[in-house]
Write a protein that holds these residues in place. Structure first.
Motif, PDB file in Angstrom:
ATOM      1  N   HIS A   1      12.882  -4.479   3.850  1.00  0.00           N
ATOM      2  CA  HIS A   1      12.117  -5.383   3.017  1.00  0.00           C
ATOM      3  C   HIS A   1      10.937  -4.607   2.431  1.00  0.00           C
ATOM      4  CE1 HIS A   1      10.254  -9.115   1.702  1.00  0.00           C
ATOM      5  NE2 HIS A   1       9.137  -8.665   2.231  1.00  0.00           N
ATOM      6  N   ASP A   2      10.927  -4.453   1.125  1.00  0.00           N
ATOM      7  CA  ASP A   2       9.833  -3.802   0.417  1.00  0.00           C
ATOM      8  C   ASP A   2       9.088  -4.865  -0.381  1.00  0.00           C
ATOM      9  OD1 ASP A   2      10.816  -1.394   1.355  1.00  0.00           O
ATOM     10  OD2 ASP A   2      11.882  -0.916  -0.479  1.00  0.00           O
ATOM     11  N   ALA A   3       7.757  -4.766  -0.401  1.00  0.00           N
ATOM     12  CA  ALA A   3       6.969  -5.792  -1.091  1.00  0.00           C
ATOM     13  C   ALA A   3       5.613  -5.233  -1.508  1.00  0.00           C
ATOM     14  CB  ALA A   3       6.783  -7.000  -0.188  1.00  0.00           C
ATOM     15  N   ALA A   4       4.859  -6.054  -2.234  1.00  0.00           N
ATOM     16  CA  ALA A   4       3.476  -5.794  -2.633  1.00  0.00           C
ATOM     17  C   ALA A   4       3.282  -4.411  -3.254  1.00  0.00           C
ATOM     18  CB  ALA A   4       2.533  -6.002  -1.442  1.00  0.00           C
ATOM     19  N   PRO A   5       4.026  -4.084  -4.324  1.00  0.00           N
ATOM     20  CA  PRO A   5       3.886  -2.759  -4.927  1.00  0.00           C
ATOM     21  C   PRO A   5       2.630  -2.628  -5.784  1.00  0.00           C
ATOM     22  CG  PRO A   5       5.401  -4.045  -6.219  1.00  0.00           C
ATOM     23  CD  PRO A   5       5.026  -4.888  -5.020  1.00  0.00           C
ATOM     24  N   PHE A   6       2.140  -1.399  -5.877  1.00  0.00           N
ATOM     25  CA  PHE A   6       1.057  -1.069  -6.796  1.00  0.00           C
ATOM     26  C   PHE A   6       1.369   0.291  -7.405  1.00  0.00           C
ATOM     27  CE2 PHE A   6      -2.816   0.818  -8.260  1.00  0.00           C
ATOM     28  CZ  PHE A   6      -3.426  -0.224  -8.925  1.00  0.00           C
TER      29      PHE A   6
END
Length: 170
Positions: A1-6
């Motif tokens: 689960h990958d999330a909250a990219p910047f």
């Protein structure tokens, strides 16, 4: 689960939060929970490559929700690292060459006995974040703080219609 990219346009790096995994297996800590970690990938030849963990990661607490300052030299993230002011605090690291410094707590002007989450640094360098403890309308509200030399100003609640008495999820 990958999330909250910047995405840091200066350095062409994508910072993101990932569940603690190792070779396809989800790893739980001693307390039985899956911790979050920060990773980055570099944008080269129209693709992201070389996914690597950041040095701030730990097997005993979570780090996530990265944002980077407009000049690319300050990384801010949320963590439940022990020794903070509340459940989840905001921390920062300073870039020295290609290495990030040790994480430091943003301090009591920003962090409370509650949770501070989802930091974002605007192109002007203002810090926006959610808090469920700073004075607000209830639940998580969005706040803004400005850095003045080494310190952050007392967070300003963005008020209505940005905030309300309910947390609404899309």
């Amino acid at each position: 689960h990958d999330a909250a990219p910047f995405y840091d346009q200066n350095d062409k790096k994508l910072y993101f939060t990932r569940n603690n995994h190792y070779r396809g297996r989800t790893i739980t800590s001693k307390d039985g929970q899956v911790k979050l970690e920060l990773y980055f990938a570099t944008y080269i030849d129209n693709k992201f490559t070389g996914v690597r963990p950041l040095s701030v990661n730990s097997k005993t607490y979570s780090v996530g929700q990265p944002t980077v300052s407009p000049d690319g030299n300050v990384l801010i993230f949320a963590s439940d690292k022990p020794g903070g002011y509340g459940g989840i605090d905001l921390y920062y690291c300073v870039r020295k060459g290609n290495v990030w410094s040790n994480a430091k707590n943003l301090g009591p002007a920003i962090n409370t006995a509650g949770d501070e989450l989802y930091p974002y640094m605007s192109p002007e360098g203002d810090l926006y974040f959610a808090s469920n403890f700073h004075p607000g309308f209830g639940g998580f509200d969005i706040f803004k703080s400005t850095r003045v030399e080494e310190y952050w100003t007392i967070p300003e609640n963005l008020g209505m219609p940005v905030n309300s008495s309910q947390d609404v999820y899309a």
